[in-house]
Write a protein that holds these residues in place. Structure first.
Motif: not given
Lengths: 543, 599
Positions: A140, A147-149, A358, A362-363, A371, A373
Motif C-alpha cells: 500500500f 506490514r500486515g499479517y 484501513g 494493514h487490514g 483488525t 485482514q
C-alpha cells in the motif's frame, strides 16, 4: 451475441492489466460497491408471494448480550439500508454458472481443489515467503515492506489441537471445532471452514517467563469461560501452582474446571494464570466477560470441497485465509459509547453508508479494537491479499452485529467438554459425522436444537432457499419437516451440513468461475444457478 | 503552495501562536487564507488548517488550541471531563467497573460568571447526557486554559438528554438543547421502558438496568422530562442554576438562538419531518413564559434549495409552571391524544387530523382539555395538527446577522419530506417540494422589525455529483483519482452543520458534518457580500468538527469555539494499529485567539 463476446474478451484483457474486476489497482481504496459491508444474504426475500414468512435473519441479528450493545433484532424484519444499498450490487448472484460448470470436468476441479496453495512441497508457507519481498502491487505505501499479517500457521495440528512449525515448535495456534453457523457457512452451501485461536505469547509463559503448555491451556480455558459465561472443564490442576482460585470455591485446592465467577461490582473477580496474571495485575492487559484479552488472534481458512472414500471433505486448496487480531481494549462503557455513536449516526443520517479504516496492507479496523485482514485466490489460484473493498465485505458481520462476542462469531460456538478433546481439534481430524446437533437459546426464547429450529424458521437450509437438495431431503411436499431426518440430524449434523458429491463439485466449479473473473466485489458465493429468493432491488413497501 | 499544519503540531506548539491584541478597526474586513483539498493519503489523515487570517489588512497566524479533551482532569478538584453521573451524583459505572466517560463533546459556551470570572459550559450529547462547568484562565496572549471542571447537577430536572448545540443569550446565560426527544408513544406500557433509539440508556441515570423486563421497573423514567431548551446561569464555579423551559416546547432541539430583543428565540428541530419554531417570551430576558409559533412554508421557488414566504401558526401561550405539573403527574401519550391507526390504507376520520412528523404518518385527535399539554409536550405533532409545516429535514445550526436582520440556518440534507411526494409527504400538505440534494445547504431567513421571519431561501447550497445525492446526471470524480470518495463538489459545501456569523465582517463560518459528501469534512468561511467560499480547515477522514461559535470579544480576545470529534481513527504504520481509546477522545477548543474584534 457478438457484442456479448466482445465484452467478455474486453474484460479478460482488462483483468490482465489491472488484476481484478473493478479495473483498479489492488491497493486502491475506491469502492465500486460502497455498501460492500452489507452481505448478499441481507437481500433475502423474507416473505413469499403466498405470504409465507421465512426468517434466516435471527441467527445474526439479535437482542445481544452486554457488552455487545448492537441490539439489532429488529433487522430480522426490515431492510433499513441506506438508500444506496436498496439496490443489491452483488450481481454475481444473478449469473447463471451452468455454462462455467459444464466447462470444467470433475477430474479438473478435483485436481485443482487438491492442490495446496498455502504450503509448498517442503511444508513452507508460500504466502509468507512471497511477503518477505512484497510485490509492489500489494504494497500500500510502496515501502518494500509488508506490514500486515504474515501467515505463520502450518496446519500441522497435534492431537490436542495445537499447531507446530516445521521444526516441531508450537506456533501457539490452536484449532477448535465449533457448531458451523447456520446457513451460508455450511459446506452444503459452498465451502468448508476451519478456525484457530491464538492468545498473546505471555499467556503461554509461567510467572518466571518460561514456556508452559499447561499455563497456555488454562488461559485458553479461562478465555472460553469468559466468552461463554459458563464453567469450562480442565485437566485437574493444583491451584497453588498458579495462585489463582480457578474453580472459585474460595480456597486454593485442586481444580478440574474454570468457574465462571465474574462480577467485579459484586466483588467477584477472575484472573489469568502465569505471566498473564502478572500483566493483568499491572493493568497491561484486561479481563472481562464477553471480551477477549488484548492481542488475541483468529485464523479462519475457507476451502473448496473435496471428495474421499467417505464422501465430501475439506479440500486442501484455500479459497480464502481470514485473519483477525484484537489490537486494543475497550471497556463496557467504551463499547456502549461506540454502539451509541453508531445508532446516533444511523438515526441522524439513515442514508449514510458506514466507513471503515484501513487498506490492503494493514487490514481494516472494526472500530472496536479488532483488525481484520484476508487473503484470497488470484486468478491463477495463488493467495493474494484482499483489496480494501474485498475486506470491507468482511466488516459488516465483524463490527455491529448482535450475534458476535467481541466481534467474533465462532468461539462462543466452540464445542465443549462433551466433544472429543473438549472441542480442541481440527475438522480434518474428525469430520461432522456423528457430531450431535447443539442446543442453543436465541434471545431468551429457550433452548432448542439449533439447526432444527433454523430449518423451521427459514423453511430451507440456506438464506436464499436455493439449496434444493436440503429442501427436498428435509421437507415433505407440504413444507413440513420430515421427522426421520430431524431425528437423524439430532445425533449427526453431517446429514444436513454436507452436500452430495455432485453438488459439492458443482459448487467448486461455480466458485472457480468467480476466481477466474476475480469478480469477488460482485459476490463470492458459490452460485450454481441464480437463486429466486433474493431482491435485486428492495421493494418500495419496505422503504 | 499553501502551508499545512497538522492538528497535533498545533496543539503541541500552542506557544508558537503570536496573538496580538488590538482595538477594533472602523473598516472591518476579514479574510482567511484558503487551504487545498486533502489529496494524498497522509493529508487525508491529518487536520489541515489555514495558517493566517487577514483582519483589517493585518495578518494574524491561526491555529487550533485545545482547552480540554474528554477524560481530562485539569485541576486538583476536577472530575474527568465528560464523565457521566447519576441522579445521586455517583459516577455511572458498568458491570466491568468501567466509568462512562462521554467523548461526544459538543457545544461549549464561553461565559462570564456573576463573580466576573471566566467559565465554559460544555455539552456532552450522550444518554444520559451531561453538562460541565469549567473555570478558565486566560493568559496575556489570550490563550485559554482549563483550571477546574465538574459536572453540573441536573437532578432537579431529572437529568439531561443529548445536549447538542447551544448559544449564549444576550443576557449572558447558556442556552443548551436536548436533541431527539424520545417518542412518548413508544414507551412500553408494562415496564415503562422508553424503547427509544438509544436502548433505554436513561435508566442508567437512576441506577437501573436498561434491559430489565420487570413490570413497572422503569416507573421513575418519564419521556416527557427530555427534549427541552435548557438554560444554565453561572454565578460562580460552585453555583450554577439549571432550568428546563417547558414553555418553549418539546422537540428535537438542535439549537435555540435568542434575538437582540431578548424575547424572540428561533428553534431548529433536528431529524426527519421536523418543524421550525419561534418562541416569543413575555418579558425580555425571561424564557419561562411566552407564546410558541410554528412555521408554515409557502413555496415560491423550487430552485437552489427552494424559497418560501414564511407564515407563523400560533401554538398558544404557556408558562414553565403550567406545563411542569403535566410532567410530574406522568401524563402519557394516550392521555393527550386519541389515535386511529392508519393500517391498510384506513381513512383518518374527519374529526381527527392526519399528520406526518418524525414519528411517521399518524391520525390523531387531541383529547378534551389537553391542548395546553399537547402544545408543549408534543409541540411538533401539535404544530402539524395545526397545519404548520413538518416536512423539513435535518435542521441544524442557527446564527444571526444583526446588520441585515438575516437569520442563517443550515439544513444538512435536503431530502425526504422536503422532496415532492413520497412516503414522507403522506398526510402532509406537501408544502415543501424541492429537489433532493443530499449535500444540503445554508438558508438565509429574512426577519422583520419584530424579528419574525418573513421569507426563507437557499444561500449556500452544496452541489451533488452523484444521482443518489440528487445530481441530475452522474458526474462524480474519476474513480482512479484522489477525489473519488466525494459525492459533493469540492468547490462547494457538503452537509453543513454548525454555523456562526461574524457580524461587521460579513463572514459566515460553516462547519460540515459529512459522510460520503466530502471525504474530509471542512470548515468554510463565506463572505455574504461577495459570496466567496474559502476552505479554512479540513479534518481527518472519519472525524468532524462541531459546535462552531464566534466570540468577538471575550475578555479582550476573539475566539471561534470548535470541537473535533473522533480524530485519528485511521491506522497509520504497523499493526497493531493505534486504535487506542485516547486517540478517539474528542477535543474541545478554539480557533484563535484573534485580537478583540469589532462587535
Amino acid at each position: 451475441m457478438n457484442s456479448k463476446k466482445l465484452t467478455a474478451s474486453a474484460i479478460a484483457l482488462f483483468s490482465c492489466a489491472a488484476a481484478f474486476a473493478s479495473g483498479l489497482p489492488l491497493t486502491s481504496k475506491t469502492l465500486i460497491n460502497r455498501a460492500a459491508y452489507i452481505p448478499p444474504q441481507c437481500y433475502t426475500v423474507i416473505k413469499d408471494k403466498d405470504g409465507a414468512k421465512h426468517n434466516p435473519c435471527y441467527t445474526c441479528h439479535r437482542d445481544s448480550v452486554e457488552p455487545n450493545y448492537n441490539k439489532d433484532a429488529k433487522l430480522q424484519t426490515d431492510y433499513s439500508f441506506p438508500e444506496y444499498a436498496m439496490t443489491n450490487r452483488w450481481t454475481n448472484l444473478f449469473k447463471d454458472r451452468t455454462g462455467d460448470i459444464a466447462d470444467q470436468s470433475d477430474k479438473q476441479i478435483l485436481e485443482y481443489v487438491r492442490q495446496d496453495n498455502y504450503k509448498d512441497v517442503h511444508g513452507g508457507l508460500i504466502l509468507a515467503e512471497k511477503l518477505k519481498q512484497v510485490p509492489d502491487e500489494w504494497d500500500f505505501n510502496h515501502d518494500g515492506k509488508w506490514r500486515g499479517y504474515v501467515p505463520d500457521c502450518y496446519f500441522n495440528i497435534d492431537g490436542d489441537g495445537f499447531d507446530h512449525d516445521t521444526k516441531g515448535g508450537y506456533t501457539l495456534w490452536r484449532a477448535f471445532a465449533y457448531a458451523p453457523f447456520p446457513g451460508a457457512f455450511w459446506p452444503a452451501n459452498g465451502s468448508a471452514d476451519d478456525v484457530l485461536i491464538r492468545l498473546w505469547r505471555p499467556f503461554a509463559l509461567d510467572e518466571n517467563g518460561r514456556f508452559s503448555l499447561q499455563v497456555y491451556k488454562i488461559n485458553l480455558a479461562i478465555t472460553e469461560t469468559l466468552i461463554k459465561r459458563t464453567d469450562t472443564a480442565i485437566s485437574s490442576v493444583d491451584e497453588k501452582t498458579f495462585g489463582v482460585d480457578l474453580n472459585a470455591d474460595g480456597r486454593l485446592d485442586t481444580a478440574d474446571r474454570v468457574a465462571y465467577s465474574w462480577a467485579p461490582r459484586k466483588g467477584l473477580h477472575m484472573s489469568y494464570v502465569g505471566m498473564a496474571k502478572t500483566l493483568l495485575k499491572k493493568g497491561k492487559i484486561h479481563l472481562a466477560a464477553g471480551l477477549f484479552p488484548e492481542n488475541t488472534e483468529f485464523l479462519h481458512s475457507v476451502r473448496y470441497l473435496d471428495v474421499d472414500a467417505n464422501g465430501v471433505v475439506m479440500g486442501k486448496r484455500m479459497k480464502e485465509l481470514r485473519y483477525a487480531k484484537k489490537t486494543d481494549w475497550y471497556t463496557y462503557s467504551a463499547l456502549d459509547r461506540l454502539a451509541y455513536a453508531e445508532k446516533k449516526e444511523k438515526h441522524d443520517f439513515p442514508d449514510r453508508l458506514s466507513a471503515f479504516y484501513g487498506d490492503i496492507e494493514h487490514g481494516l479496523g472494526n472500530g472496536q479494537g479488532w483488525t481484520y485482514q484476508g487473503f484470497i485466490e488470484d486468478k491463477d489460484g495463488g493467495l493474494r491479499p484482499q483489496t480494501y473493498e474485498e475486506t470491507v465485505y468482511c466488516m459488516g458481520c465483524h463490527s455491529g452485529l448482535g450475534a458476535t462476542d467481541d466481534g467474533i462469531v465462532s468461539f462462543n460456538r466452540k464445542y465443549g467438554k462433551e466433544a472429543k478433546n473438549g472441542g480442541w481439534y481440527h475438522w480434518s481430524q474428525k469430520g461432522f459425522k456423528d457430531t450431535p446437533e447443539q442446543m442453543k437459546d436465541y434471545d431468551g426464547k429457550g433452548m432448542r436444537p439449533e439447526y432444527t429450529a433454523y430449518l423451521e424458521n427459514n423453511g430451507a437450509g440456506d438464506e436464499f432457499r436455493g439449496n434444493t437438495e436440503i429442501i427436498s431431503a428435509f421437507f415433505d411436499a407440504d413444507g413440513k419437516l420430515r421427522p426421520e431426518k430431524i431425528n437423524a440430524l439430532h445425533s449427526d449434523i453431517s446429514v444436513l451440513l454436507l452436500p452430495s458429491i455432485t453438488r459439492a463439485l458443482a459448487l467448486d466449479k461455480a466458485y472457480r468461475a468467480v476466481v477466474r473473473e476475480q469478480s469477488y466485489i460482485y459476490g463470492r458465493d458459490a452460485v450454481i444457478s441464480p437463486p429466486q429468493n433474493v431482491y435485486k432491488e428492495i421493494p418500495a413497501a419496505y422503504r | 503552495m499553501e502551508k499545512r499544519r497538522p492538528l497535533h503540531t498545533a496543539i503541541m506548539a500552542a506557544s508558537i501562536l503570536m496573538a496580538v491584541s488590538l482595538s477594533a478597526y472602523a473598516d472591518s474586513s476579514l479574510s482567511f487564507q484558503g487551504i487545498d483539498v486533502p489529496a494524498t493519503d497522509a493529508q487525508k489523515r491529518s487536520v489541515t488548517v489555514t495558517d493566517k487570517v487577514i483582519i483589517n489588512g493585518k495578518s494574524y497566524p491561526v491555529s487550533y488550541h485545545t482547552i480540554m479533551r474528554s477524560g481530562d482532569k485539569p485541576g486538583k478538584h476536577s472530575q474527568p471531563f465528560g464523565q457521566i453521573y447519576d441522579k445521586n451524583g455517583n459516577p455511572v459505572v458498568r458491570p466491568d467497573g468501567s466509568a462512562f466517560i462521554s467523548s461526544d463533546n459538543d457545544f461549549s459556551s464561553l461565559l462570564t460568571g456573576k463573580d466576573k470570572k471566566m467559565y465554559m459550559v460544555s455539552h456532552f450529547e450522550s444518554v444520559p447526557a451531561a453538562m460541565y462547568i469549567t473555570q478558565l484562565a486566560q493568559d496575556k496572549k489570550g490563550n485559554l486554559k482549563a483550571a477546574e471542571t465538574r459536572h453540573i447537577d441536573f437532578s432537579g430536572v431529572e437529568g439531561g438528554w443529548v445536549h447538542c448545540a447551544g448559544s449564549v443569550t444576550p443576557w449572558g446565560t447558556h442556552l443548551g438543547s436536548e436533541e431527539y426527544e424520545p417518542n412518548a408513544k413508544a414507551v412500553d406500557p408494562v415496564t415503562g421502558k422508553f424503547n427509544d433509539e438509544y436502548d433505554n440508556k436513561m435508566a442508567l441515570y437512576y441506577g437501573l438496568d436498561p434491559d430489565s423486563k420487570e413490570a413497572g421497573y422503569f416507573s421513575k423514567l418519564n419521556v416527557y422530562n427530555y427534549g427541552w431548551q435548557t438554560e444554565v446561569a453561572v454565578k460562580d464555579f460552585k453555583n450554577v442554576k439549571v432550568a428546563k423551559h417547558y414553555a418553549m416546547g418539546r422537540v428535537a432541539h438542535e439549537l435555540g438562538y435568542v434575538m437582540p430583543d431578548k424575547k424572540t428565540v428561533y428553534i431548529s428541530d433536528d431529524g426527519t419531518n421536523v418543524g421550525m419554531f419561534r418562541f416569543v417570551a413575555d418579558k425580555a430576558g425571561d424564557l419561562s413564559s411566552g407564546e410558541l409559533f410554528a412555521a408554515k412554508w409557502h413555496q415560491t421557488d423550487s430552485e437552489n434549495g427552494g424559497s418560501a414566504i414564511i407564515g407563523w401558526i400560533s401554538l398558544g401561550h404557556a408558562t414553565d409552571a403550567e406545563i411542569k405539573p403535566f410532567i410530574e403527574n406522568h401524563t402519557k401519550f394516550s392521555d393527550i391524544f386519541e389515535e386511529v391507526e392508519l393500517k391498510d390504507n384506513a381513512a383518518c376520520p374527519a374529526d381527527f387530523k392526519e399528520i406526518n412528523t418524525t414519528w411517521g404518518h399518524e391520525c390523531l385527535k387531541v383529547k378534551p382539555g389537553m391542548e395546553l399539554a399537547a402544545s408543549r409536550l408534543e409541540a411538533r405533532r401539535y404544530a402539524a395538527m395545526k397545519g404548520a409545516t413538518t416536512e423539513f429535514r435535518k435542521m441544524e445550526g442557527l446564527t444571526f446577522d444583526p446588520a441585515t436582520k438575516t437569520l442563517y440556518m443550515s439544513i444538512s440534507e435536503i431530502g425526504k419530506g422536503m422532496e415532492d411526494g413520497g412516503k414522507y409527504d403522506a398526510g402532509t400538505e406537501n408544502d415543501i417540494h424541492v429537489s433532493k440534494n443530499t449535500c444540503g445547504g445554508v438558508y438565509a431567513i429574512q426577519l422583520n422589525d419584530n424579528y419574525a421571519a418573513e421569507s426563507m431561501s437557499g444561500e449556500v447550497i452544496g452541489i451533488p455529483l452523484s444521482k443518489d445525492y440528487g445530481a441530475e446526471e452522474e458526474r462524480t470524480y474519476w474513480t482512479g483519482g484522489p477525489y473519488a470518495n466525494n459525492k459533493c463538489d469540492l468547490n462547494g459545501i457538503a452537509n453543513p452543520d454548525n454555523i456562526t456569523f461574524m457580524p461587521k465582517y460579513n463572514t459566515l463560518i460553516i462547519g460540515e458534518d459529512s459522510g460520503d459528501g466530502h471525504e474530509n469534512d471542512a470548515i468554510w468561511s463565506y463572505n455574504v457580500k461577495t459570496k466567496k467560499l474559502t476552505r479554512i480547515l479540513a479534518t481527518p477522514y472519519g472525524s468532524e468538527t462541531t459546535s462552531l461559535y464566534y466570540y468577538p470579544d471575550y475578555h479582550g480576545h476573539g475566539y471561534i469555539m470548535a470541537v473535533v470529534q473522533h480524530p485519528y481513527g485511521e491506522p497509520t504504520t504497523n499493526m497493531p494499529q493505534p486504535y487506542t481509546n485516547s486517540d478517539k477522545r474528542a477535543y474541545t477548543g478554539y480557533i484563535g485567539p484573534f485580537p478583540a474584534m469589532s462587535k
